[in-house]
Design a protein around this motif. Structure first.
Motif, PDB file in Angstrom:
ATOM      1  N   ASP A  80       0.839  -1.212   0.000  1.00 41.22           N
ATOM      2  CA  ASP A  80       0.000   0.000   0.000  1.00 41.22           C
ATOM      3  C   ASP A  80       0.868   1.255   0.000  1.00 41.22           C
ATOM      4  OD1 ASP A  80      -2.408  -1.277  -0.095  1.00 41.22           O
ATOM      5  OD2 ASP A  80      -2.888  -1.033   2.028  1.00 41.22           O
ATOM      6  N   GLN A  81       1.955   1.197   0.822  1.00 44.61           N
ATOM      7  CA  GLN A  81       2.827   2.381   0.896  1.00 44.61           C
ATOM      8  C   GLN A  81       3.520   2.633  -0.442  1.00 44.61           C
ATOM      9  OE1 GLN A  81       5.274   1.621   4.331  1.00 44.61           O
ATOM     10  NE2 GLN A  81       3.539   2.002   5.687  1.00 44.61           N
ATOM     11  N   LEU A  82       3.990   1.556  -1.069  1.00 44.65           N
ATOM     12  CA  LEU A  82       4.642   1.735  -2.371  1.00 44.65           C
ATOM     13  C   LEU A  82       3.646   2.286  -3.391  1.00 44.65           C
ATOM     14  CD1 LEU A  82       6.785  -1.557  -2.489  1.00 44.65           C
ATOM     15  CD2 LEU A  82       7.638   0.788  -2.231  1.00 44.65           C
ATOM     16  N   ARG A  83       2.417   1.804  -3.296  1.00 44.75           N
ATOM     17  CA  ARG A  83       1.416   2.192  -4.294  1.00 44.75           C
ATOM     18  C   ARG A  83       0.831   3.586  -4.065  1.00 44.75           C
ATOM     19  NH1 ARG A  83      -1.426  -0.361  -7.414  1.00 44.75           N
ATOM     20  NH2 ARG A  83      -3.424   0.008  -6.427  1.00 44.75           N
ATOM     21  N   SER A  84       1.109   4.149  -2.876  1.00 43.66           N
ATOM     22  CA  SER A  84       0.621   5.516  -2.677  1.00 43.66           C
ATOM     23  C   SER A  84       1.792   6.481  -2.459  1.00 43.66           C
ATOM     24  CB  SER A  84      -0.344   5.560  -1.485  1.00 43.66           C
ATOM     25  OG  SER A  84       0.308   5.047  -0.348  1.00 43.66           O
ATOM     26  N   GLY A  85       3.029   5.980  -2.604  1.00 50.45           N
ATOM     27  CA  GLY A  85       4.215   6.811  -2.381  1.00 50.45           C
ATOM     28  C   GLY A  85       4.640   7.581  -3.621  1.00 50.45           C
ATOM     29  N   PRO A  86       5.816   8.215  -3.527  1.00 48.31           N
ATOM     30  CA  PRO A  86       6.280   9.078  -4.623  1.00 48.31           C
ATOM     31  C   PRO A  86       6.511   8.336  -5.941  1.00 48.31           C
ATOM     32  CG  PRO A  86       7.903   8.937  -2.816  1.00 48.31           C
ATOM     33  CD  PRO A  86       6.685   8.225  -2.352  1.00 48.31           C
ATOM     34  N   GLN A  87       6.750   7.026  -5.866  1.00 46.90           N
ATOM     35  CA  GLN A  87       6.986   6.260  -7.108  1.00 46.90           C
ATOM     36  C   GLN A  87       5.755   5.462  -7.526  1.00 46.90           C
ATOM     37  OE1 GLN A  87       9.642   6.900  -8.721  1.00 46.90           O
ATOM     38  NE2 GLN A  87      10.579   8.052  -7.040  1.00 46.90           N
ATOM     39  N   GLN A  88       4.601   5.943  -7.110  1.00 45.40           N
ATOM     40  CA  GLN A  88       3.398   5.132  -7.312  1.00 45.40           C
ATOM     41  C   GLN A  88       3.133   4.740  -8.765  1.00 45.40           C
ATOM     42  OE1 GLN A  88      -0.409   7.671  -7.121  1.00 45.40           O
ATOM     43  NE2 GLN A  88       0.801   8.333  -5.381  1.00 45.40           N
ATOM     44  N   GLU A  89       3.591   5.539  -9.710  1.00 43.52           N
ATOM     45  CA  GLU A  89       3.281   5.176 -11.103  1.00 43.52           C
ATOM     46  C   GLU A  89       3.972   3.868 -11.505  1.00 43.52           C
ATOM     47  OE1 GLU A  89       5.446   7.793 -10.504  1.00 43.52           O
ATOM     48  OE2 GLU A  89       6.761   8.131 -12.242  1.00 43.52           O
ATOM     49  N   HIS A  90       5.005   3.491 -10.753  1.00 42.37           N
ATOM     50  CA  HIS A  90       5.701   2.237 -11.073  1.00 42.37           C
ATOM     51  C   HIS A  90       5.055   1.031 -10.387  1.00 42.37           C
ATOM     52  CE1 HIS A  90       8.734   4.582 -13.030  1.00 42.37           C
ATOM     53  NE2 HIS A  90       8.961   5.278 -11.929  1.00 42.37           N
TER      54      HIS A  90
END
Ligand SMILES: CCCCCCCC/C=C\CCCCCCCC(=O)N[C@@H](COP(=O)(O)O)[C@H](O)/C=C/CCCCCCCCCCCCC
Length: 212
Positions: A63-73
């Motif tokens: 969830d954190q990766l998907r809402s963090g600064p690199q979420q488009e990846h």
């Protein structure tokens, strides 16, 4: 006949996204898929709460990766693998610089999905009086056990003995009678298999199946 649709909406995961639960924000979709399983696990006691905590921790990382600064990846498995592998964001030999990479986290969930697939297939096809502890042990030994140290294998194998009967387990799925739950599994298992196969192929192509 009352028929509730399966809440493990894996259809669009198989298509390359994370999940297709309509009306749910992308950041919470993975949690949505598994919240029913976590509730069920929590209801079974301490060891099973420990298992569900591990799943929740891994979902929170995603969830954190998907809402963090690199979420488009992190919009799909394919994008995540391309991004993390292409930018050396995955620990390939030992867990050190990137202990919580998306690739290793999803790999743990992917292995758990194999357990789930084997277990539910066992539940679906077994006679009414089959013990779920036996189904659970067999599916665990054929999947996750390979990756767990002795102490965890021992603890979970003992804990499986506390699992409810097949009938109670099917009824706890909350889709009606045990026969209706079996019908739901008929419908859901091909999707689980499809998701598993897509991730397996992707990880194999990038030599990521043994991430530490
Ligand atoms: C990509 C799609 C999402 C897939 C989601 C799969 C959902 C499966 C749902 C629940 C089943 C249990 C999940 C167990 C997760 C285990 C992940 C894991 O292997 N974690 C270990 C390694 O993690 P790291 O340390 O490397 O970060 C960790 O050490 C965990 C230890 C406890 C694991 C015990 C596993 C027992 C599996 C069988 C579950 C029985 C539940 C019985 C319900 C009838």
């Amino acid at each position: 006949m009352r028929r509730r649709r399966c809440c493990w909406n894996t259809t669009s995961l198989a298509g390359g996204g994370w999940s297709g639960a309509r009306g749910v924000s992308p950041a919470t979709r993975p949690t949505c898929i598994l919240s029913a399983q976590c509730r069920f696990l929590n209801s079974l006691g301490t060891i099973f709460s420990f298992i569900s905590k591990d799943v929740v921790t891994k979902l929170q990382i995603m969830d954190q990766l998907r809402s963090g600064p690199q979420q488009e990846h992190y919009s799909s498995l394919q994008a995540m693998v391309a991004y993390e592998v292409g930018n050396q964001l995955v620990d390939l030999e030992r867990r050190s610089r990137h202990p919580d990479s998306g690739c290793r986290t999803v790999l743990r969930l992917h292995r758990a999905l194999r357990w789930l697939q084997l277990f539910l297939e066992g539940v679906r096809t077994s006679p009414e009086d089959t013990r779920t502890s036996v189904l659970c042990t067999d599916s665990y030994n054929a999947s996750l056990a390979t990756y767990h140290p002795w102490i965890i294998r021992r603890a979970v194998t003992v804990a499986f003995c506390a699992l409810p009967t097949r009938k109670v387990f099917l009824e706890s799925m909350n889709v009606g009678s045990s026969e209706q739950a079996v019908e739901m599994l008929d419908e859901a298992l091909p999707f689980i298999e499809r998701v598993y196969n897509i991730s397996q192929k992707l990880y194999a192509e990038h030599a990521l199946l043994d991430l530490p």
